[in-house]
Design an enzyme around this catalytic site. Sequence first.
Site, mmCIF file in Angstrom:
data_model
loop_
_atom_site.group_PDB
_atom_site.id
_atom_site.type_symbol
_atom_site.label_atom_id
_atom_site.label_comp_id
_atom_site.label_asym_id
_atom_site.label_seq_id
_atom_site.Cartn_x
_atom_site.Cartn_y
_atom_site.Cartn_z
ATOM 1 N N HIS A 61 0.831 -1.203 0.000
ATOM 2 C CA HIS A 61 0.000 0.000 0.000
ATOM 3 C C HIS A 61 0.869 1.258 0.000
ATOM 4 C CE1 HIS A 61 -3.884 -2.018 1.479
ATOM 5 N NE2 HIS A 61 -2.996 -2.985 1.396
ATOM 6 N N GLN A 88 14.162 -4.842 -6.553
ATOM 7 C CA GLN A 88 13.468 -5.510 -7.651
ATOM 8 C C GLN A 88 13.455 -4.670 -8.921
ATOM 9 O OE1 GLN A 88 10.264 -8.324 -7.071
ATOM 10 N NE2 GLN A 88 8.877 -6.864 -8.037
ATOM 11 N N HIS A 114 4.869 -13.954 -7.839
ATOM 12 C CA HIS A 114 3.603 -14.272 -7.179
ATOM 13 C C HIS A 114 2.453 -13.450 -7.740
ATOM 14 C CE1 HIS A 114 5.002 -10.632 -5.365
ATOM 15 N NE2 HIS A 114 4.013 -10.527 -4.524
ATOM 16 N N TRP A 170 0.153 -6.999 -7.410
ATOM 17 C CA TRP A 170 -0.106 -5.994 -8.444
ATOM 18 C C TRP A 170 1.083 -5.065 -8.641
ATOM 19 C CZ3 TRP A 170 -2.320 -5.827 -12.663
ATOM 20 C CH2 TRP A 170 -2.710 -4.640 -13.310
ATOM 21 N N ASN A 171 1.797 -4.717 -7.575
ATOM 22 C CA ASN A 171 2.978 -3.877 -7.757
ATOM 23 C C ASN A 171 4.012 -4.584 -8.629
ATOM 24 O OD1 ASN A 171 2.023 -1.709 -6.235
ATOM 25 N ND2 ASN A 171 2.879 -2.491 -4.332
ATOM 26 N N SER A 172 4.281 -5.857 -8.341
ATOM 27 C CA SER A 172 5.248 -6.618 -9.140
ATOM 28 C C SER A 172 4.769 -6.778 -10.574
ATOM 29 C CB SER A 172 5.499 -7.986 -8.503
ATOM 30 O OG SER A 172 6.193 -7.868 -7.274
ATOM 31 N N GLU A 222 5.317 -3.552 -12.362
ATOM 32 C CA GLU A 222 6.746 -3.349 -12.606
ATOM 33 C C GLU A 222 7.225 -4.177 -13.801
ATOM 34 O OE1 GLU A 222 8.386 -4.230 -8.787
ATOM 35 O OE2 GLU A 222 7.626 -2.380 -7.892
ATOM 36 N N ASP A 243 -5.584 -10.896 -4.807
ATOM 37 C CA ASP A 243 -5.885 -10.578 -6.206
ATOM 38 C C ASP A 243 -4.986 -11.297 -7.197
ATOM 39 O OD1 ASP A 243 -3.713 -9.049 -5.220
ATOM 40 O OD2 ASP A 243 -3.913 -7.610 -6.840
ATOM 41 N N GLN A 244 -4.031 -12.093 -6.720
ATOM 42 C CA GLN A 244 -2.969 -12.599 -7.593
ATOM 43 C C GLN A 244 -3.458 -13.582 -8.649
ATOM 44 O OE1 GLN A 244 -0.079 -13.961 -4.690
ATOM 45 N NE2 GLN A 244 -0.029 -11.922 -3.742
#
Length: 454
Positions: free
Chosen positions: A16, A333, A348, A351-353, A356, A372-373
């Site tokens: 977050h 990362q 995994h 959403w951030n990953s 990116e 959410d993944q």
Amino acid sequence: MSEPHFLIVTFPAQGHINPALQFAKRLMRIGVRVTLSTTIYAKRRMTHSSFPEGLSLAPFSDGYDDGLKPGDDRDNYMAEFERRGSQSLSDLIEGNSFTCLIYTLLLPWAAKVARAQHIPSSLLWIQPATVLDIYYYYFNGYGDMFRNCSDNDSSYVVKLPGGIPPLSSRDLPSFLAPGNPYSSVISIFEEQLKVINEEENPKVLVNSFDALESEALKGIESIKMIGIGPLVPSGKDLSCGGDLFESSKDYIEWLNSKEDASVVYVSFGSIAMLSNEQMEEIGKCLLKSKYEFLWVIRKDQKEKLSCTSELESESESESGSEKKRKIVEWCSQLQVLSHPALGCFVTHCGWNSTLESIVLGVPVVAFPQWTDQGTNAKLIEDQWETGVRVVPNERGIVECEEIMRCLDLIMGECGNNFRNNAIKWKDLAGDALMDNGSSEINLRTFVNGIVSLN
């Protein structure tokens, strides 16, 4: 007219805080003064270089200033967090002239505080618009369809309006699965949507962009979703150092010695806890594979892995640059994903990953765990076609052979399609963030609309 002043309040989790900080930077670049409020514990974990110059911080106590400990009652924590946070926000607003309050997930009470203090507010949705659509329809007429979606029947799909693709059980947010143990989270999402629907002309800011989710961003008639993402650091942020680079840089030196698109990067984020058996399957696959790899294994997970010594040991005669594999407990990362040696990201699908990987044009092996993944993995594989998704066995374990199948698809000759699609989305993400791009226009329009109310 006085300078607009936005208050951003964020839940104290890294997933977050990161997009909230990027959103603050975006606001400040267009002339908005910003104050960020989160818990004392979260503030302590941030180094000064992780937030932009000029950003004001207003930390508050949630009663757990040393963080949650194993065994702590999480429902009690959320109740205390709401009680103390509501009071702190009220006091903060009374002592300042804020133009608008922006809040992240799990904080519907923040909108109530804003309403009581007579200032406009908006939710910053830090997951894809598709997931917001799914939750909305779950609570608005389609609940029975979701509840009939069983893990044991892969042929059953949930069909929703708004251009959402058909969804099987594994494509749904895990909180909607039958037997979900986090019922309190679902109650918070339900309350969140109720609070939004009570507003006149409700608007939700979404960490996505128009080209990426053109249909999903228009999927709810009663709520205007505004794509203002991707909220990830820019190239300038990457080059300026700061807290991203306070650990050892030896993994970058190792990457520098590798050929372009030759390295598999494996990381499951800061929260996901894989089972011992699953960790062993990943380790077995990486040992058997012909690919060079960089694997981030947190200390708490590393202790579970029986093949750690085998993964870390190589011939005494091999120098650091000749080693095929690199194990680290932490890395930047963004710096890794932007490195030319990267050929694939095993993720995994947080959403951030996910964003990116899109912004930096890296194809992925989607290995979702929860929340959410699963939906993000569905979008990666079927909508954007930037990667492949692993298929677990009947016990929920992704076996070595299945991981190898996915790696070969991305890293082999057939991987060109995934790489080309990844580059396409990278370019579209860059276009969205330009001065005349959709996300920048959307953000300026939103801010101008808020300012006109004051």
